[in-house]
Design an enzyme around this catalytic site. Structure first.
Site, PDB file in Angstrom:
ATOM      1  CD  GLU A   5     -22.126  10.611  -7.428  1.00 30.64           C
ATOM      2  OE1 GLU A   5     -20.909   9.995  -8.014  1.00 30.64           O
ATOM      3  OE2 GLU A   5     -22.974   9.470  -6.682  1.00 30.64           O
ATOM      4  NE  ARG A  54      -3.980  -0.347   1.711  1.00 31.71           N
ATOM      5  CZ  ARG A  54      -4.961  -0.869   1.496  1.00 31.71           C
ATOM      6  NH1 ARG A  54      -5.344   0.067   0.381  1.00 31.71           N
ATOM      7  NH2 ARG A  54      -5.690  -1.626   1.049  1.00 31.71           N
ATOM      8  CG  MET A  76     -13.271   2.596  -6.799  1.00 32.80           C
ATOM      9  SD  MET A  76     -14.680   3.471  -5.825  1.00 32.80           S
ATOM     10  CE  MET A  76     -15.747   1.783  -5.027  1.00 32.80           C
ATOM     11  CG  HIS A 134     -19.421   8.285   0.881  1.00 31.48           C
ATOM     12  ND1 HIS A 134     -18.569   7.855   0.382  1.00 31.48           N
ATOM     13  CD2 HIS A 134     -19.967   8.031   1.027  1.00 31.48           C
ATOM     14  CE1 HIS A 134     -19.223   6.321   0.434  1.00 31.48           C
ATOM     15  NE2 HIS A 134     -20.170   7.194   1.164  1.00 31.48           N
ATOM     16  CG  LEU A 158     -12.971   4.889   3.698  1.00 31.93           C
ATOM     17  CD1 LEU A 158     -12.597   4.962   2.905  1.00 31.93           C
ATOM     18  CD2 LEU A 158     -13.668   3.791   4.071  1.00 31.93           C
ATOM     19  CG  ASN A 203     -13.538  10.395  -2.678  1.00 31.70           C
ATOM     20  OD1 ASN A 203     -13.474  10.018  -3.768  1.00 31.70           O
ATOM     21  ND2 ASN A 203     -14.660   9.719  -1.619  1.00 31.70           N
TER      22      ASN A 203
END
Ligand code: GRF
Length: 196
Positions: free
Chosen positions: A182, A73, A98, A117, A152, A115
């Site tokens: 969105e 990661r 993602m 969501h 998150l 971001n």
């Protein structure tokens, strides 16, 4: 000129909405801003096709290539950061990207990372937001543009859109209704930040 870098993983419809708006509203002239690159963690992300066709520079940093490293990661995020930073970004826009990002990545772009969501945060962080909203009997659903923090789907809320949940909704029909919104709020939120 302010530089925007957009990160995608799949369809890239939010990225496409931002690209279309930037071109239609001539952000270069009116906001002194340009989309410098669209970067994907998947080589087959459909959004890359649109981005290229609309004159965007594109790049792929495949997370799978780092799977065998001791800290996959961290290694992926370091490579991604290196790619992003070649564009000296003022704003890094996650658009259907993602991947869970490391705290180091988030800290590196502090104040420059946003971001979208597909829920009315702080409700339903994480995955399967529409199915979970239906399961809970929510009467309204929506989407949130927010600043990215190490936690998150947290961080200051910059914009939200609300849609009704209809009695015959499935996760797919609800997702489609939310996605339409969105595409309106994300370009607007990006433009507002750039105008700041
Ligand atoms: C969108 O609902 C976005 O909010 C979520 O992934 C979905 C697909 O987005 N994170 P896109 O078509 O790839 O922009």
């Amino acid at each position: 000129m302010k530089n925007i870098v957009i990160l995608i993983s799949g369809g890239g419809s939010n990225m496409a909405a931002i690209v279309r708006t930037a071109q239609a509203q001539d952000w270069a002239k009116h906001l002194g801003a340009q989309i410098s690159a669209v970067i994907s963690n998947k080589a087959d992300a459909q959004g890359l096709v649109f981005a290229k066709a609309h004159g965007m520079a594109t790049a792929v940093v495949d997370h799978k290539a780092f799977a065998k490293q001791p800290n996959p990661r961290e290694a992926f995020d370091a490579a991604l950061m290196a790619e992003i930073d070649t564009h000296q970004p003022d704003l890094v826009v996650l658009a259907g990207f993602m991947r869970i990002l490391t705290p180091g990545f988030v800290a590196h772009y502090a104040g420059r990372l946003i971001n979208i969501h597909p829920s009315l945060l702080p409700a339903f962080p994480g995955l399967n937001t529409h199915a979970r909203a239906l399961e809970m009997g929510c009467k309204f659903a929506g989407a949130t543009v927010h600043r990215v923090t190490a936690e998150l789907d947290h961080g200051d809320i910059l914009a939200q859109a609300v849609v009704p949940v209809l009695s015959d909704d499935t996760a797919d029909t609800l997702a489609a209704r939310v996605l339409t919104q969105e595409h309106l709020i994300y370009p607007k939120a990006v433009a507002a930040l750039l105008a700041d």
